[in-house]
Enzyme design. Structure first.
Site, short mmCIF file in Angstrom:
data_model
loop_
_atom_site.label_atom_id
_atom_site.label_comp_id
_atom_site.label_asym_id
_atom_site.label_seq_id
_atom_site.Cartn_x
_atom_site.Cartn_y
_atom_site.Cartn_z
N GLY A 72 6.94 4.43 4.24
CA GLY A 72 6.81 5.12 5.59
C GLY A 72 7.39 4.65 6.82
O GLY A 72 7.22 5.01 7.75
N GLU A 112 -1.53 0.90 -0.31
CA GLU A 112 -2.45 1.35 0.75
C GLU A 112 -3.81 1.06 0.15
O GLU A 112 -4.59 0.55 0.95
CB GLU A 112 -2.23 2.86 1.00
CG GLU A 112 -0.93 2.83 1.90
CD GLU A 112 -0.31 4.32 1.87
OE1 GLU A 112 -0.90 5.21 1.38
OE2 GLU A 112 1.08 4.41 2.19
N GLU A 124 7.28 -0.19 -5.49
CA GLU A 124 7.05 0.23 -4.15
C GLU A 124 7.11 -0.77 -3.05
O GLU A 124 5.97 -1.42 -2.95
CB GLU A 124 5.71 1.20 -3.89
CG GLU A 124 6.01 2.39 -4.70
CD GLU A 124 4.86 3.66 -4.06
OE1 GLU A 124 5.70 4.54 -3.72
OE2 GLU A 124 3.74 3.44 -3.59
N SER A 132 10.36 5.49 1.07
CA SER A 132 11.19 6.37 2.00
C SER A 132 12.39 6.86 1.32
O SER A 132 13.56 7.02 1.36
CB SER A 132 11.74 5.37 2.93
OG SER A 132 10.79 4.91 3.98
N LYS A 181 -0.87 11.45 -0.33
CA LYS A 181 -1.79 10.88 0.68
C LYS A 181 -2.70 11.78 1.09
O LYS A 181 -3.24 12.61 0.45
CB LYS A 181 -0.85 9.73 1.60
CG LYS A 181 0.11 9.20 0.84
CD LYS A 181 1.05 8.35 1.59
CE LYS A 181 2.13 7.49 0.97
NZ LYS A 181 2.56 6.56 1.67
N ASN A 212 3.45 11.69 -3.68
CA ASN A 212 1.96 11.46 -3.38
C ASN A 212 1.66 11.96 -1.89
O ASN A 212 2.33 11.25 -1.11
CB ASN A 212 2.31 9.88 -3.47
CG ASN A 212 0.90 9.01 -2.65
OD1 ASN A 212 -0.05 9.81 -2.69
ND2 ASN A 212 0.70 7.77 -2.51
N HIS A 216 -1.96 1.86 -5.56
CA HIS A 216 -0.92 2.03 -4.53
C HIS A 216 -1.39 0.93 -3.40
O HIS A 216 -2.40 0.59 -3.22
CB HIS A 216 -1.23 3.27 -3.97
CG HIS A 216 -0.20 3.68 -3.07
ND1 HIS A 216 -0.22 3.48 -1.72
CD2 HIS A 216 0.92 4.30 -3.19
CE1 HIS A 216 0.91 3.74 -1.01
NE2 HIS A 216 1.55 4.23 -1.67
P1 13P Z 1 7.02 7.13 1.73
O1 13P Z 1 7.94 8.16 0.77
O2 13P Z 1 6.68 8.01 2.67
O3 13P Z 1 7.85 6.03 2.35
O4 13P Z 1 5.81 6.80 0.96
C1 13P Z 1 6.04 6.13 -0.39
C2 13P Z 1 4.94 6.08 -1.31
O5 13P Z 1 4.05 5.33 -0.76
C3 13P Z 1 4.71 6.84 -2.23
O6 13P Z 1 3.52 6.46 -3.13
#
Ligand code: 13P
Length: 257
Positions: free
Chosen positions: A178, A102, A172, A218, A15, A13, A100
């Site tokens: 992150g 976010e 997740e 992560s 982002k 992803n 997601h």
């Molecule tokens: P990270 O791997 O940067 O923690 O992000 C995970 C994520 O949100 C994947 O959709």
């Protein structure tokens, strides 16, 4: 992961990162690093809408799939700034991330919009990657399992067993995204097993066993192998580590072993 029963899927992803002009260099660097890659595990990159055409071009004939990170629940019409499932499939997009954390946190998405978007995605050939997961506060309150159960139940409401077998679920934990704080393989396995059990209750054992459940939060080149060794973790949804071809390749290769 359990290869006899279901597909392993490693999805990046990206982002809101990368430019269209950077993607060819990314694929040129990635592909030689995954020489054994023949779709044993599916590898995917999910990019911002505007760079999907460049990604589809760069990964053409490589076996690496391309996905979007969001879509509208509406088929078409006066929804300024939105992108429909048909528009994504028309250019060849194969996957779409839905719900997601976010999107839930910053753009007001709810379990109900996640359900509507999943239903809309299932009307197309795209594979929806439906995200669920608890916040740190919810984990500390001890409601992780009941919350994730509810998220999955609402996300899949009105969806048949046949349709559900086309979905990927990504667990997740929000506190792991992150932050560099990965869930332990045991904790991640526990929640992925809860999700599998919900799927068994909603559908049947056969359907539940055929659905890919990813872990995300992560996941990186150091911890992927241990996470992927868990029986109910069938892949990863990877943020930061998917932006670097060398790290992403290690994760794909770990899933291919
Ligand atoms: P990270 O791997 O940067 O923690 O992000 C995970 C994520 O949100 C994947 O959709």
């Amino acid at each position: 992961m359990n290869r006899e029963l279901r597909k392993t899927v490693i999805a990046g992803n990206w982002k809101m990162n990368k430019l269209a002009s950077e993607i060819k260099a990314f694929s040129d660097e990635l592909m030689p690093l995954i020489p054994g890659y023949k779709g044993w595990c599916d590898a995917v990159v999910c990019t911002p809408f505007v760079i999907l055409p460049a990604a589809l071009c760069a990964f053409k004939d490589t076996g690496v799939g391309v996905g979007a990170q969001n879509m509208s629940q509406h088929e078409s019409g006066a929804y300024t700034g939105e992108v429909s499932a048909a528009q994504l499939t028309d250019i060849g997009t194969q996957y779409v991330i839905i719900g997601h954390s976010e999107r839930r946190q910053y753009y007001g998405e709810t379990d109900e919009t996640v359900n509507a978007k999943t239903i809309a995605a299932l009307k197309t050939p795209m594979t929806p990657i439906v995200c669920v997961g608890e916040t740190l506060e919810q984990r500390e309150k001890g409601i992780t399992n009941s919350l994730v159960t509810m998220q999955v139940e609402v996300a899949l409401s009105g969806i048949s067993a046949e349709q559900a077998s086309k979905i990927i679920i990504a667990y997740e934990p929000v506190w792991a995204i992150g932050t560099g704080k990965t869930a332990t393989p045991e904790d991640a396995q526990e929640v992925c097993k809860v999700i599998r059990d919900v799927l068994k209750t909603l559908y049947c054992e056969k359907t539940a066993n055929a659905i890919t459940i990813q872990y995300g939060g992560s996941m990186n080149d150091k911890n992927a192998k241990e996470l992927l060794a868990q029986p109910d973790i069938d892949g990863g949804l990877i943020g930061g580590a998917s932006l670097k071809p060398d790290q992403f390749a290690v994760i794909i290769n770990a899933a291919n072993q």
